[in-house]
Design a protein around this motif. Structure first.
Motif, PDB file in Angstrom:
ATOM      1  N   SER A  77       6.178  -2.461  -4.806  1.00 46.57           N
ATOM      2  CA  SER A  77       5.425  -3.230  -3.808  1.00 46.57           C
ATOM      3  C   SER A  77       5.608  -4.736  -3.978  1.00 46.57           C
ATOM      4  O   SER A  77       5.290  -5.498  -3.066  1.00 46.57           O
ATOM      5  CB  SER A  77       3.940  -2.876  -3.884  1.00 46.57           C
ATOM      6  N   ASP A  78       6.132  -5.175  -5.116  1.00 48.91           N
ATOM      7  CA  ASP A  78       6.312  -6.609  -5.334  1.00 48.91           C
ATOM      8  C   ASP A  78       7.410  -7.207  -4.458  1.00 48.91           C
ATOM      9  O   ASP A  78       7.455  -8.428  -4.269  1.00 48.91           O
ATOM     10  CB  ASP A  78       6.640  -6.891  -6.804  1.00 48.91           C
ATOM     11  N   VAL A  79       8.318  -6.370  -3.963  1.00 47.64           N
ATOM     12  CA  VAL A  79       9.424  -6.903  -3.155  1.00 47.64           C
ATOM     13  C   VAL A  79       9.127  -6.848  -1.655  1.00 47.64           C
ATOM     14  O   VAL A  79       9.977  -7.204  -0.845  1.00 47.64           O
ATOM     15  CB  VAL A  79      10.739  -6.143  -3.447  1.00 47.64           C
ATOM     16  N   LEU A  80       7.932  -6.412  -1.281  1.00 48.24           N
ATOM     17  CA  LEU A  80       7.593  -6.336   0.143  1.00 48.24           C
ATOM     18  C   LEU A  80       7.564  -7.717   0.774  1.00 48.24           C
ATOM     19  O   LEU A  80       7.131  -8.701   0.153  1.00 48.24           O
ATOM     20  CB  LEU A  80       6.216  -5.682   0.332  1.00 48.24           C
ATOM     21  N   ARG A  81       7.986  -7.770   2.046  1.00 41.58           N
ATOM     22  CA  ARG A  81       7.963  -9.015   2.804  1.00 41.58           C
ATOM     23  C   ARG A  81       7.296  -8.773   4.152  1.00 41.58           C
ATOM     24  O   ARG A  81       7.431  -7.689   4.734  1.00 41.58           O
ATOM     25  CB  ARG A  81       9.386  -9.532   3.043  1.00 41.58           C
ATOM     26  N   PRO A  82       6.556  -9.762   4.659  1.00 41.81           N
ATOM     27  CA  PRO A  82       5.980  -9.618   5.992  1.00 41.81           C
ATOM     28  C   PRO A  82       7.067  -9.309   7.016  1.00 41.81           C
ATOM     29  O   PRO A  82       8.153  -9.900   6.982  1.00 41.81           O
ATOM     30  CB  PRO A  82       5.340 -10.991   6.250  1.00 41.81           C
ATOM     31  N   GLY A  83       6.790  -8.363   7.895  1.00 42.56           N
ATOM     32  CA  GLY A  83       7.759  -7.971   8.917  1.00 42.56           C
ATOM     33  C   GLY A  83       8.460  -6.667   8.605  1.00 42.56           C
ATOM     34  O   GLY A  83       9.089  -6.088   9.493  1.00 42.56           O
TER      35      GLY A  83
END
Length: 424
Positions: A226-232
């Motif tokens: 989950s640390d690599v998640l980005r908005p969009g």
């Protein structure tokens, strides 16, 4: 140290201070038997206005001399032919690159790509098919104490997901709160009994385990990062909203934001993923899934009060490191404590540590000789000052382990040996 000087129940991971913080804006997606009220400030959204530039075509061309008109006509024909050739070539190369020029000066794409161009990405259907077999319905019956009111019998449902072949299941704490009995419905329709192994109320996570060790689980999920998640980024929420009639419901959306600090009615502050994927009562405890078919969050709450498309999920990385400790039964001490920070210690002429507010009858703490008013300064030989430090050490122990506790009583240091028991 908590600045509010809160009292903690060591077994429940729970802040049991009577006065709670009432200024909160988030709403748990509870089991469909209960709704908690949260205060939501009015929000006004204003659309941005986009103004596209318009080329100024009002300038008039200069007049040419009459005797040069034929030269102008000839030159215009040549220029027109050259312009046509150049224009055709430009259009060819633009279309070859899958781009088109618009009249307002912007470049658009006639066939835009999907949000995620990762070669490992799955379609929404493929991601659902990968995760859904491991998603379960969590049905509970039990008693909930509504803060001073008469405890009430209750039933409800939520969601969860299987994390290993041994039948361990992650869900939300508020799904199993007060549960006397827990039944899990697997994706293939089998109903099996489960038991609550451990939980953290402040983080709203709980670990269940299928009671019958002979039950073969239909599938297990793959946990992502989950640390690599980005908005969009596109995400899916899978669960059982409202009732069992809607089991295996999938909703789609995107990551609206990451690292949202949200305060709940218990006063706990959570770091959450915000998503516009629909999260409804009964979805609680279900997985939030990325385009690789990996679980990157545990769906937990939504904004109430007229807002739409604002849901929240616990980042899976917040739970990953605790899976081992959550898979162990809760070890019982039988005390409630208050943190004494430097300021309180100075005011009361005492050391920093954990002040025992009360001791439960027949608990390991009482059997060992601990009393209300004792100040814990060491636990298992280590100097501790906070509730979290005590929990971390306790969670590393096994049933039957004996832990040495050093306390200050009437100005003198005393040592007690406490044998840890599994909480029933």
């Amino acid at each position: 140290m908590n600045e509010d000087n809160n009292i903690y129940d060591v077994e429940k991971y729970e802040d049991i201070t009577e006065e709670k913080n009432e200024e909160v804006v988030e709403d748990y997606t509870e089991k469909d038997h209960i709704e908690e009220d949260y205060v939501e400030e009015d929000r006004v959204y204003e659309k941005d206005s986009y103004v596209h530039p318009i080329n100024d075509l009002s300038k008039k061309p200069k007049k040419k001399k009459k005797n040069g008109i034929f030269k102008v006509i000839a030159l215009s024909l040549v220029t027109g032919l050259l312009g046509g050739a150049i224009g055709s070539g430009s259009v060819y190369y633009i279309m070859k690159g899958n781009k088109s020029s618009t009249s307002n000066g912007y470049i658009g794409t006639p066939n835009p790509a999907t949000f995620d161009s990762d070669v490992e990405s799955l379609t929404a259907s493929q991601a659902f098919e990968k995760v859904a077999p491991a998603v379960v319905i969590v049905s509970v019956s039990g008693v909930i104490d509504y803060s001073g009111f008469i405890p009430q019998e209750t039933e409800g449902i939520g969601s969860g997901f299987i994390i290993n072949e041994e039948g361990y299941i992650l869900t939300n704490y508020h799904v199993i709160e007060g549960a006397k009995e827990v039944t899990v419905t697997l994706s293939d329709g089998r109903e099996v009994k489960a038991k609550v192994i451990n939980y953290d109320e402040n983080q709203d996570v709980a670990m269940l385990k299928i009671s019958d060790d002979t039950v073969k689980v239909p599938a297990v999920v793959e946990l992502g990062d989950s640390d690599v998640l980005r908005p969009g980024e596109e995400v899916l929420a899978i669960g059982t909203p409202l009732s069992k009639d809607f089991n295996q419901t999938v909703t789609g959306g995107m990551v609206s934001a990451v690292n949202r600090n949200v305060e709940t009615t218990s006063g706990a502050k959570l770091n959450l993923i915000q998503t516009d994927a629909a999260i409804n009562p009964g979805n609680s405890g279900g997985p939030l899934v990325n385009t690789k078919g990996e679980v990157i969050g545990i769906n937990t709450m939504k904004i109430s009060g007229g807002a739409e498309g604002i849901g929240f999920s616990i980042p899976i990385n917040e739970v990953k490191d605790r899976i081992e400790s959550l898979s162990k039964p809760i070890l019982n001490l039988g005390i409630s404590i208050r943190e004494i920070n430097a300021e309180l210690a100075k005011q009361n002429n005492m050391e920093e540590g954990l002040y025992i507010v009360s001791v439960v009858e027949f608990s390991p703490a009482e059997k060992a000789g601990l009393q209300g008013g004792d100040l814990i300064v060491k636990f298992d030989g280590k100097r501790i000052k906070t509730f979290d430090e005590l929990k971390e050490i306790r969670d590393s122990k096994e049933e039957g382990d004996v832990v040495e506790m050093e306390v200050v009583r009437n100005g003198k240091n005393k040592t007690f040996n406490v044998q840890l028991e599994v909480k029933n």
